[in-house]
Design a protein around this motif. Structure first.
Motif, PDB file in Angstrom:
ATOM      1  N   CYS A  34       0.818  -1.225   0.000  1.00 33.44           N
ATOM      2  CA  CYS A  34       0.000   0.000   0.000  1.00 33.44           C
ATOM      3  C   CYS A  34       0.845   1.265   0.000  1.00 33.44           C
ATOM      4  O   CYS A  34       0.312   2.358  -0.235  1.00 33.44           O
ATOM      5  CB  CYS A  34      -0.918   0.007   1.218  1.00 33.44           C
ATOM      6  N   TRP A  35       2.140   1.129   0.295  1.00 26.66           N
ATOM      7  CA  TRP A  35       2.998   2.308   0.427  1.00 26.66           C
ATOM      8  C   TRP A  35       3.734   2.578  -0.887  1.00 26.66           C
ATOM      9  O   TRP A  35       4.166   1.652  -1.570  1.00 26.66           O
ATOM     10  CB  TRP A  35       4.023   2.097   1.534  1.00 26.66           C
ATOM     11  N   GLN A  36       3.888   3.861  -1.198  1.00 24.97           N
ATOM     12  CA  GLN A  36       4.632   4.277  -2.383  1.00 24.97           C
ATOM     13  C   GLN A  36       5.654   5.335  -1.988  1.00 24.97           C
ATOM     14  O   GLN A  36       5.336   6.265  -1.238  1.00 24.97           O
ATOM     15  CB  GLN A  36       3.701   4.859  -3.447  1.00 24.97           C
ATOM     16  N   ARG A  37       6.877   5.197  -2.478  1.00 23.44           N
ATOM     17  CA  ARG A  37       7.929   6.176  -2.220  1.00 23.44           C
ATOM     18  C   ARG A  37       7.768   7.344  -3.203  1.00 23.44           C
ATOM     19  O   ARG A  37       7.844   7.163  -4.405  1.00 23.44           O
ATOM     20  CB  ARG A  37       9.303   5.519  -2.372  1.00 23.44           C
ATOM     21  N   MET A  38       7.552   8.537  -2.661  1.00 22.60           N
ATOM     22  CA  MET A  38       7.380   9.720  -3.492  1.00 22.60           C
ATOM     23  C   MET A  38       8.021  10.914  -2.807  1.00 22.60           C
ATOM     24  O   MET A  38       8.183  10.934  -1.583  1.00 22.60           O
ATOM     25  CB  MET A  38       5.884  10.008  -3.750  1.00 22.60           C
ATOM     26  N   SER A  39       8.360  11.924  -3.609  1.00 18.93           N
ATOM     27  CA  SER A  39       8.974  13.136  -3.072  1.00 18.93           C
ATOM     28  C   SER A  39       7.904  14.181  -2.770  1.00 18.93           C
ATOM     29  O   SER A  39       6.989  14.407  -3.567  1.00 18.93           O
ATOM     30  CB  SER A  39       9.987  13.713  -4.075  1.00 18.93           C
ATOM     31  N   ALA A  40       8.025  14.817  -1.603  1.00 15.56           N
ATOM     32  CA  ALA A  40       7.123  15.902  -1.225  1.00 15.56           C
ATOM     33  C   ALA A  40       7.633  17.247  -1.704  1.00 15.56           C
ATOM     34  O   ALA A  40       7.107  18.286  -1.306  1.00 15.56           O
ATOM     35  CB  ALA A  40       6.940  15.926   0.295  1.00 15.56           C
ATOM     36  N   GLY A  41       8.662  17.251  -2.535  1.00 14.60           N
ATOM     37  CA  GLY A  41       9.227  18.489  -3.043  1.00 14.60           C
ATOM     38  C   GLY A  41      10.724  18.521  -2.826  1.00 14.60           C
ATOM     39  O   GLY A  41      11.307  17.664  -2.153  1.00 14.60           O
ATOM     40  N   ILE A  42      11.350  19.529  -3.375  1.00 15.46           N
ATOM     41  CA  ILE A  42      12.793  19.686  -3.267  1.00 15.46           C
ATOM     42  C   ILE A  42      13.107  20.560  -2.066  1.00 15.46           C
ATOM     43  O   ILE A  42      12.611  21.680  -1.945  1.00 15.46           O
ATOM     44  CB  ILE A  42      13.385  20.305  -4.545  1.00 15.46           C
ATOM     45  N   GLY A  43      13.932  20.037  -1.161  1.00  9.64           N
ATOM     46  CA  GLY A  43      14.378  20.803  -0.011  1.00  9.64           C
ATOM     47  C   GLY A  43      15.763  21.378  -0.239  1.00  9.64           C
ATOM     48  O   GLY A  43      16.354  21.232  -1.313  1.00  9.64           O
ATOM     49  N   ALA A  44      16.283  22.031   0.792  1.00  8.83           N
ATOM     50  CA  ALA A  44      17.604  22.646   0.675  1.00  8.83           C
ATOM     51  C   ALA A  44      18.702  21.607   0.452  1.00  8.83           C
ATOM     52  O   ALA A  44      19.734  21.907  -0.140  1.00  8.83           O
ATOM     53  CB  ALA A  44      17.908  23.466   1.928  1.00  8.83           C
ATOM     54  N   LYS A  45      18.474  20.383   0.931  1.00  9.23           N
ATOM     55  CA  LYS A  45      19.498  19.350   0.830  1.00  9.23           C
ATOM     56  C   LYS A  45      19.116  18.223  -0.123  1.00  9.23           C
ATOM     57  O   LYS A  45      19.763  17.182  -0.137  1.00  9.23           O
ATOM     58  CB  LYS A  45      19.792  18.775   2.223  1.00  9.23           C
ATOM     59  N   ASP A  64       7.558   7.617   2.334  1.00 11.44           N
ATOM     60  CA  ASP A  64       6.604   6.586   1.925  1.00 11.44           C
ATOM     61  C   ASP A  64       5.201   7.120   2.205  1.00 11.44           C
ATOM     62  O   ASP A  64       4.938   7.655   3.292  1.00 11.44           O
ATOM     63  CB  ASP A  64       6.840   5.287   2.706  1.00 11.44           C
ATOM     64  N   TRP A  65       4.293   6.938   1.244  1.00 13.93           N
ATOM     65  CA  TRP A  65       2.955   7.501   1.342  1.00 13.93           C
ATOM     66  C   TRP A  65       1.906   6.420   1.107  1.00 13.93           C
ATOM     67  O   TRP A  65       2.110   5.503   0.318  1.00 13.93           O
ATOM     68  CB  TRP A  65       2.750   8.601   0.308  1.00 13.93           C
ATOM     69  N   ALA A  66       0.775   6.570   1.801  1.00 10.68           N
ATOM     70  CA  ALA A  66      -0.372   5.690   1.580  1.00 10.68           C
ATOM     71  C   ALA A  66      -1.640   6.534   1.569  1.00 10.68           C
ATOM     72  O   ALA A  66      -1.768   7.494   2.340  1.00 10.68           O
ATOM     73  CB  ALA A  66      -0.456   4.618   2.665  1.00 10.68           C
ATOM     74  N   GLN A  67      -2.563   6.168   0.699  1.00 14.05           N
ATOM     75  CA  GLN A  67      -3.820   6.904   0.530  1.00 14.05           C
ATOM     76  C   GLN A  67      -4.972   5.947   0.792  1.00 14.05           C
ATOM     77  O   GLN A  67      -5.092   4.911   0.146  1.00 14.05           O
ATOM     78  CB  GLN A  67      -3.883   7.475  -0.890  1.00 14.05           C
ATOM     79  N   VAL A  68      -5.827   6.300   1.774  1.00 13.19           N
ATOM     80  CA  VAL A  68      -6.955   5.442   2.149  1.00 13.19           C
ATOM     81  C   VAL A  68      -8.242   6.231   1.971  1.00 13.19           C
ATOM     82  O   VAL A  68      -8.378   7.342   2.509  1.00 13.19           O
ATOM     83  CB  VAL A  68      -6.827   4.965   3.610  1.00 13.19           C
ATOM     84  N   VAL A  69      -9.190   5.672   1.227  1.00  9.89           N
ATOM     85  CA  VAL A  69     -10.489   6.322   1.057  1.00  9.89           C
ATOM     86  C   VAL A  69     -11.270   6.221   2.353  1.00  9.89           C
ATOM     87  O   VAL A  69     -11.372   5.151   2.960  1.00  9.89           O
ATOM     88  CB  VAL A  69     -11.278   5.672  -0.094  1.00  9.89           C
ATOM     89  N   LEU A 110      -4.506  10.546   4.246  1.00  8.37           N
ATOM     90  CA  LEU A 110      -3.163  10.455   3.668  1.00  8.37           C
ATOM     91  C   LEU A 110      -2.181  10.203   4.802  1.00  8.37           C
ATOM     92  O   LEU A 110      -2.216  10.899   5.826  1.00  8.37           O
ATOM     93  CB  LEU A 110      -2.815  11.749   2.941  1.00  8.37           C
ATOM     94  N   ILE A 111      -1.317   9.218   4.635  1.00  6.79           N
ATOM     95  CA  ILE A 111      -0.359   8.842   5.676  1.00  6.79           C
ATOM     96  C   ILE A 111       1.049   8.961   5.114  1.00  6.79           C
ATOM     97  O   ILE A 111       1.345   8.447   4.024  1.00  6.79           O
ATOM     98  CB  ILE A 111      -0.596   7.396   6.168  1.00  6.79           C
ATOM     99  N   ARG A 112       1.901   9.635   5.855  1.00  5.72           N
ATOM    100  CA  ARG A 112       3.300   9.808   5.466  1.00  5.72           C
ATOM    101  C   ARG A 112       4.191   9.055   6.446  1.00  5.72           C
ATOM    102  O   ARG A 112       4.010   9.168   7.656  1.00  5.72           O
ATOM    103  CB  ARG A 112       3.670  11.287   5.471  1.00  5.72           C
ATOM    104  N   ARG A 113       5.141   8.304   5.927  1.00  6.04           N
ATOM    105  CA  ARG A 113       6.063   7.532   6.775  1.00  6.04           C
ATOM    106  C   ARG A 113       7.495   7.873   6.401  1.00  6.04           C
ATOM    107  O   ARG A 113       7.867   7.844   5.233  1.00  6.04           O
ATOM    108  CB  ARG A 113       5.815   6.033   6.606  1.00  6.04           C
ATOM    109  N   HIS A 114       8.288   8.224   7.432  1.00  8.93           N
ATOM    110  CA  HIS A 114       9.701   8.507   7.185  1.00  8.93           C
ATOM    111  C   HIS A 114      10.407   7.209   6.829  1.00  8.93           C
ATOM    112  O   HIS A 114      10.284   6.206   7.549  1.00  8.93           O
ATOM    113  CB  HIS A 114      10.339   9.129   8.427  1.00  8.93           C
ATOM    114  N   PRO A 115      11.161   7.181   5.730  1.00  7.17           N
ATOM    115  CA  PRO A 115      11.758   5.916   5.287  1.00  7.17           C
ATOM    116  C   PRO A 115      12.814   5.360   6.228  1.00  7.17           C
ATOM    117  O   PRO A 115      13.108   4.159   6.177  1.00  7.17           O
ATOM    118  CB  PRO A 115      12.359   6.270   3.919  1.00  7.17           C
ATOM    119  N   GLU A 116      13.391   6.198   7.077  1.00 10.57           N
ATOM    120  CA  GLU A 116      14.446   5.710   7.981  1.00 10.57           C
ATOM    121  C   GLU A 116      13.944   5.506   9.404  1.00 10.57           C
ATOM    122  O   GLU A 116      14.208   4.485  10.021  1.00 10.57           O
ATOM    123  CB  GLU A 116      15.627   6.684   7.964  1.00 10.57           C
ATOM    124  N   THR A 117      13.231   6.481   9.941  1.00 11.62           N
ATOM    125  CA  THR A 117      12.785   6.400  11.337  1.00 11.62           C
ATOM    126  C   THR A 117      11.422   5.737  11.495  1.00 11.62           C
ATOM    127  O   THR A 117      11.070   5.293  12.589  1.00 11.62           O
ATOM    128  CB  THR A 117      12.719   7.800  11.964  1.00 11.62           C
TER     129      THR A 117
END
Length: 420
Positions: free
Chosen positions: A237-248, A254-259, A269-276
C-alpha cells in the motif's frame, strides 16, 4: 510602489511609505521608525510614525494591491493557500493582543502577540497574501479599556484562529486569487467548521491531524484511529514519493492513501519517514478524485508558509515593528508584506530550473537567486548612496537626546521625584 501610490491622497505619506518599504529591504540591523527615518534622510522619525498611526490611508486596500501583484506574477490555478500563525515576542502589556501565550516562534509560552497569516504558493513562487491579528478572548476582547487604548474597532470580537484562516481564504476566493487547494497543520485540520467552509468554497484541502483522530472506513461502517489504519496497511500500500525539493535534496517519504467517508473523494493520507518510521496523518478532500501524487504535492507545499515567515522576518523586517495600536500593526504588516512581495516577484524573472531533481548532485552551476541574495543586490546596486557625515552625526545626537529623556523619566519614577 506605483501599485499602492493611489491609496494616499498626499505626497508626504506616499514618500513615507516608500521610505519604509525601501528601509525594510535595506541592510539595517533593526528596522524601526528611528532607523528607517535616518536611512531615508529624514531629520526625525515623525513622518514615518505619522504614516503608521494617524495618516489617512487604508492598509487593507494596499494589501489588495499586493495580492493583485502576486496573482499576476505567481498565479497558478492549482496554487495552494496555507494558513498558519506566527508570534511576535513583546516585553510590555500595552501592545494590541499581547498576553502570555504559546508561540511557536519561541517554542514556549511567552509574552507575545500572535497573528494568523495566509501564504500562497504556486508554480511561480510563494509569498504572504493576508493577515489577521489574534485577540485573546478574556485578556482583550472582554477588556473594554484595553480595546479603547489600543484602538481596536468596536465590531472586532473574539475569533478563533481557524475562523480567522477561513475569513482570509474566503476573501482570497472573492478576490479571484487562483487556487485549488488549502494546506495546514493540526490546528486547522482539527476544526470541522474550517473543513466545511473550504469545501463550500470549492477548494480541496490537505490538513494535518493527530494520530488519535478517528476516521470512518468501509464506506462509513467502521470508525477507527488514524494510527490503527496505518498499522493495518500491507507493504504494497505504500509508495515512495517526493514531497518536493528541499535545501538538501528531494524530500522522499513513503505515502499511503486510504479512502474514508462515503463520498469517494475524501481520503486519509499517511506519510512515513523511510528511515525512522515516524508517521504523519492528513485529512484530504477534493471536489473530484485525484491521484496520490497530487495529495503529496499539496502536503509538501505546507512548508512554504514557514519559509515565508523566515523570509518576511529576516529579509523584510516583519517582526521589527515597535507600534502598539491596532491601526499601526495592520499598516506596518501591510508594508512588510509588500516588501516581501517585491523580493518574490524579482525571483520570478529568472529562467526556470531544469526539472531534473538530481541535477544539483552533478552540477556546480550557481544556484538560483535566493531572496536574501536579491535583497543584497538591491541594496548594492540601487539603494546605496555616499555617506553624509553631517546627517549621521545629527541622528547620533537625536538618539542620545531621546534616550536621555527616557532615562530621566525612569529615574524620576524610580526615585519618586517630581517631573521636570
Amino acid at each position: 510602489m506605483q501599485r499602492i501610490a493611489g491609496r494616499f491622497t498626499r505626497r508626504e505619506p506616499r514618500l513615507a511609505a516608500r521610505a519604509i518599504v525601501t528601509g525594510l529591504l535595506s541592510q539595517a540591523e533593526r528596522k524601526t521608525c528611528w532607523q528607517l527615518a535616518e536611512q531615508a534622510g529624514y531629520r526625525q522619525p515623525a513622518p514615518l510614525q505619522r504614516l503608521l498611526r494617524t495618516a489617512v490611508w487604508d492598509a487593507e486596500q494596499a494589501v489588495s494591491d499586493v495580492q493583485g501583484l502576486l496573482v499576476e506574477r505567481l498565479g497558478d490555478p492549482q496554487g495552494v493557500l496555507i494558513p498558519d500563525e506566527t508570534g511576535f515576542v513583546k516585553k510590555g502589556t500595552t501592545s494590541v493582543g499581547v498576553q502570555r501565550q504559546y508561540t511557536g516562534t519561541a517554542g514556549r509560552i511567552e509574552n507575545s502577540q500572535v497573528a494568523v497569516f495566509l501564504a500562497y504558493t504556486g508554480a511561480g513562487g510563494r509569498a504572504l497574501l493576508d493577515r489577521r491579528l489574534y485577540l485573546p478572548e478574556q485578556a482583550w476582547c472582554a477588556a473594554a479599556s484595553r480595546r479603547i487604548s489600543a484602538g481596536v474597532p468596536d465590531e472586532v470580537g473574539f475569533v478563533t484562529k481557524p475562523r480567522l484562516a477561513l475569513d482570509m481564504i474566503d476573501a482570497a476566493v472573492r478576490a479571484g486569487v487562483p487556487a485549488g487547494w488549502v494546506a495546514g497543520d493540526e490546528v486547522y485540520g482539527a476544526d470541522p467548521d474550517l473543513r466545511a467552509g473550504i469545501r463550500a468554497r470549492g477548494l480541496g484541502y490537505v490538513l494535518a491531524i493527530g494520530c488519535n483522530r478517528r476516521v470512518t472506513v468501509n464506506d462509513g461502517r467502521t470508525r477507527i484511529r488514524a494510527d490503527e489504519v496505518a498499522a493495518r496497511l500491507a507493504a504494497g500500500c505504500w509508495q515512495r514519493m517526493s514531497a518536493g525539493i528541499g535545501a538538501k535534496g528531494p524530500r522522499d517519504y513513503d505515502w499511503a492513501q486510504v479512502v474514508i467517508g462515503t463520498r469517494g473523494n475524501e481520503y486519509l493520507l499517511i506519510r512515513r519517514h523511510p528511515e525512522t518510521g515516524e508517521l504523519a496523518f492528513y485529512l484530504c478532500w477534493s471536489p473530484r478524485r485525484v491521484p496520490l501524487a497530487t495529495l503529496v504535492r499539496v502536503a509538501g507545499s505546507r512548508w512554504a508558509v514557514e519559509e515565508c515567515f523566515q523570509s518576511a522576518k529576516n529579509e523584510a523586517g516583519l517582526d521589527h515593528y515597535q507600534v502598539r495600536g491596532w491601526t499601526g500593526w495592520h499598516r506596518f504588516t501591510a508594508l512588510a508584506m509588500l516588501a516581501l512581495a517585491i523580493l518574490a516577484v524579482c525571483a520570478t524573472t529568472q529562467p526556470a530550473e531544469p526539472a531534473d531533481p538530481t541535477r544539483p548532485a552533478r552540477s556546480r552551476a550557481p544556484i538560483r537567486l535566493t531572496l536574501p541574495e536579491i535583497r543584497r543586490l538591491l541594496n548594492t546596486l540601487t539603494f546605496t548612496a555616499a555617506p553624509d557625515v553631517g546627517h549621521a552625526l545629527h541622528w547620533s545626537a537625536w538618539r542620545r537626546t531621546h534616550q536621555a529623556r527616557a532615562r530621566q523619566a525612569h529615574y524620576q519614577r524610580r526615585l519618586r521625584l517630581p517631573a521636570i
